[in-house]
Write a protein that holds these residues in place. Structure first.
Motif, PDB file in Angstrom:
ATOM      1  N   ARG A  44       0.868  -1.189   0.000  1.00 52.30           N
ATOM      2  CA  ARG A  44       0.000   0.000   0.000  1.00 52.30           C
ATOM      3  C   ARG A  44       0.900   1.233   0.000  1.00 52.30           C
ATOM      4  NH1 ARG A  44      -5.115   1.478   0.720  1.00 52.30           N
ATOM      5  NH2 ARG A  44      -5.906  -0.528   1.393  1.00 52.30           N
ATOM      6  N   LEU A  45       0.582   2.189  -0.868  1.00 55.17           N
ATOM      7  CA  LEU A  45       1.346   3.432  -0.930  1.00 55.17           C
ATOM      8  C   LEU A  45       1.019   4.308   0.276  1.00 55.17           C
ATOM      9  CD1 LEU A  45       0.950   4.221  -4.730  1.00 55.17           C
ATOM     10  CD2 LEU A  45       3.015   3.460  -3.555  1.00 55.17           C
ATOM     11  N   ARG A  46       2.021   4.967   0.815  1.00 54.08           N
ATOM     12  CA  ARG A  46       1.786   5.869   1.957  1.00 54.08           C
ATOM     13  C   ARG A  46       0.956   7.060   1.536  1.00 54.08           C
ATOM     14  NH1 ARG A  46       7.780   5.260   4.146  1.00 54.08           N
ATOM     15  NH2 ARG A  46       7.436   3.362   5.336  1.00 54.08           N
ATOM     16  N   LYS A  47       1.214   7.539   0.320  1.00 57.60           N
ATOM     17  CA  LYS A  47       0.450   8.658  -0.222  1.00 57.60           C
ATOM     18  C   LYS A  47      -0.134   8.204  -1.555  1.00 57.60           C
ATOM     19  CE  LYS A  47       0.772  13.416  -1.692  1.00 57.60           C
ATOM     20  NZ  LYS A  47       1.641  14.538  -1.992  1.00 57.60           N
ATOM     21  N   THR A  48      -1.446   8.282  -1.682  1.00 53.60           N
ATOM     22  CA  THR A  48      -2.075   7.835  -2.916  1.00 53.60           C
ATOM     23  C   THR A  48      -1.692   8.759  -4.066  1.00 53.60           C
ATOM     24  OG1 THR A  48      -4.092   9.084  -2.530  1.00 53.60           O
ATOM     25  CG2 THR A  48      -4.042   6.817  -1.719  1.00 53.60           C
ATOM     26  N   LEU A  49      -1.651   8.192  -5.262  1.00 47.93           N
ATOM     27  CA  LEU A  49      -1.328   8.949  -6.465  1.00 47.93           C
ATOM     28  C   LEU A  49      -2.608   9.283  -7.218  1.00 47.93           C
ATOM     29  CD1 LEU A  49       1.609   6.722  -7.760  1.00 47.93           C
ATOM     30  CD2 LEU A  49       1.771   8.857  -6.473  1.00 47.93           C
ATOM     31  N   PRO A  50      -2.748  10.528  -7.654  1.00 49.51           N
ATOM     32  CA  PRO A  50      -3.925  10.841  -8.454  1.00 49.51           C
ATOM     33  C   PRO A  50      -3.822  10.176  -9.818  1.00 49.51           C
ATOM     34  CG  PRO A  50      -2.462  12.749  -8.317  1.00 49.51           C
ATOM     35  CD  PRO A  50      -1.883  11.678  -7.443  1.00 49.51           C
ATOM     36  N   GLY A  51      -4.924   9.647 -10.286  1.00 51.38           N
ATOM     37  CA  GLY A  51      -4.951   8.982 -11.585  1.00 51.38           C
ATOM     38  C   GLY A  51      -6.001   9.602 -12.477  1.00 51.38           C
ATOM     39  N   PRO A  52      -6.156   9.086 -13.668  1.00 49.33           N
ATOM     40  CA  PRO A  52      -7.147   9.634 -14.586  1.00 49.33           C
ATOM     41  C   PRO A  52      -8.574   9.358 -14.118  1.00 49.33           C
ATOM     42  CG  PRO A  52      -6.147   7.663 -15.507  1.00 49.33           C
ATOM     43  CD  PRO A  52      -5.412   7.975 -14.240  1.00 49.33           C
ATOM     44  N   ARG A  53      -9.480  10.258 -14.459  1.00 48.37           N
ATOM     45  CA  ARG A  53     -10.908  10.118 -14.168  1.00 48.37           C
ATOM     46  C   ARG A  53     -11.210   9.785 -12.705  1.00 48.37           C
ATOM     47  NH1 ARG A  53      -9.526   8.432 -18.902  1.00 48.37           N
ATOM     48  NH2 ARG A  53      -9.270   6.240 -18.468  1.00 48.37           N
ATOM     49  N   GLY A  54     -10.479  10.440 -11.800  1.00 48.80           N
ATOM     50  CA  GLY A  54     -10.750  10.296 -10.378  1.00 48.80           C
ATOM     51  C   GLY A  54     -10.214   9.037  -9.725  1.00 48.80           C
ATOM     52  N   LEU A  55      -9.445   8.236 -10.441  1.00 50.58           N
ATOM     53  CA  LEU A  55      -8.868   7.037  -9.837  1.00 50.58           C
ATOM     54  C   LEU A  55      -7.746   7.418  -8.882  1.00 50.58           C
ATOM     55  CD1 LEU A  55      -8.639   4.706 -12.964  1.00 50.58           C
ATOM     56  CD2 LEU A  55     -10.332   4.644 -11.142  1.00 50.58           C
ATOM     57  N   ARG A  56      -7.493   6.550  -7.911  1.00 52.26           N
ATOM     58  CA  ARG A  56      -6.436   6.774  -6.931  1.00 52.26           C
ATOM     59  C   ARG A  56      -5.481   5.590  -6.943  1.00 52.26           C
ATOM     60  NH1 ARG A  56      -6.055  11.712  -5.856  1.00 52.26           N
ATOM     61  NH2 ARG A  56      -5.038  11.276  -3.902  1.00 52.26           N
ATOM     62  N   GLY A  57      -4.186   5.882  -7.115  1.00 52.18           N
ATOM     63  CA  GLY A  57      -3.165   4.842  -7.061  1.00 52.18           C
ATOM     64  C   GLY A  57      -2.883   4.505  -5.608  1.00 52.18           C
ATOM     65  N   ASN A  58      -3.398   3.375  -5.147  1.00 47.37           N
ATOM     66  CA  ASN A  58      -3.265   2.983  -3.744  1.00 47.37           C
ATOM     67  C   ASN A  58      -2.217   1.909  -3.508  1.00 47.37           C
ATOM     68  OD1 ASN A  58      -5.344   4.712  -3.124  1.00 47.37           O
ATOM     69  ND2 ASN A  58      -6.884   3.120  -2.924  1.00 47.37           N
ATOM     70  N   TRP A  59      -1.853   1.162  -4.535  1.00 49.09           N
ATOM     71  CA  TRP A  59      -0.987   0.006  -4.364  1.00 49.09           C
ATOM     72  C   TRP A  59       0.152   0.046  -5.377  1.00 49.09           C
ATOM     73  CZ3 TRP A  59      -1.922  -3.190  -0.336  1.00 49.09           C
ATOM     74  CH2 TRP A  59      -3.186  -3.141   0.242  1.00 49.09           C
TER      75      TRP A  59
END
Length: 166
Positions: A44-59
């Motif tokens: 799991r990422l400590r800080k989520t990454l913003p992705g396209p169309r509101g997705l969040r990079g969590n892993w």
């Protein structure tokens, strides 16, 4: 849980060249728990990454390898399910060695999913290819700058757009 076990078994039975990677479109739709079972090194990422169309990079899985090169992999989530997967390799030298790797990856994808559609030329500064693989698409991008190169593979759900909605 059973879906994660079945996906792991599918991965173990996959072809040798793509078996270097524990990542593919079959991971789309997995929950966090199923993803952890299917990809043992996912963190799991400590800080989520913003992705396209509101997705969040969590892993992220950091040890994913394709053709001997490290492709850190980010899993983008919405509604607690994997919706997009990105693998990114960046050359860390002034010499761009990405062209043969992108060609090899493209050949692997052609073998798995049939001939893809390609735009751009290897002699240009960028090339992209897309493969429609049933319920998901695989998109490959090769970009060259004066120094390093990047190769990005994106796995996402296949969306059929009705012309009336355009």
């Amino acid at each position: 849980m059973m879906r994660g076990v079945l996906l792991a078994a599918l991965l173990a039975a996959s072809g040798a060249s793509m078996a270097q990677s524990a990542v593919g479109g079959y991971l789309l739709g997995l929950t966090d728990t199923e993803l952890q079972a299917a990809v043992p090194d996912v963190q799991r990422l400590r800080k989520t990454l913003p992705g396209p169309r509101g997705l969040r990079g969590n892993w992220e899985a950091s040890t994913t390898r394709l053709h001997g090169l490290p492709f850190p992999t980010t899993f983008y989530v919405r509604d607690q399910r994997v919706q997009r997967i990105e693998q990114l390799w960046r050359s860390n030298t002034g010499l761009c060695t990405g062209e043969p790797v992108f060609a090899a990856i493209s050949t692997d994808m052609d073998t798995l999913y049939g001939a893809g559609m390609t735009s751009g030329e290897v002699d240009d500064v960028q090339q992209s290819s897309v493969w429609q693989a049933g319920a998901f698409d695989v998109i490959g991008y090769f970009t060259r700058s004066p120094g390093p190169c990047t190769i990005r593979l994106v796995y996402q759900w296949h969306v059929v757009k009705d012309a009336s909605a355009l």
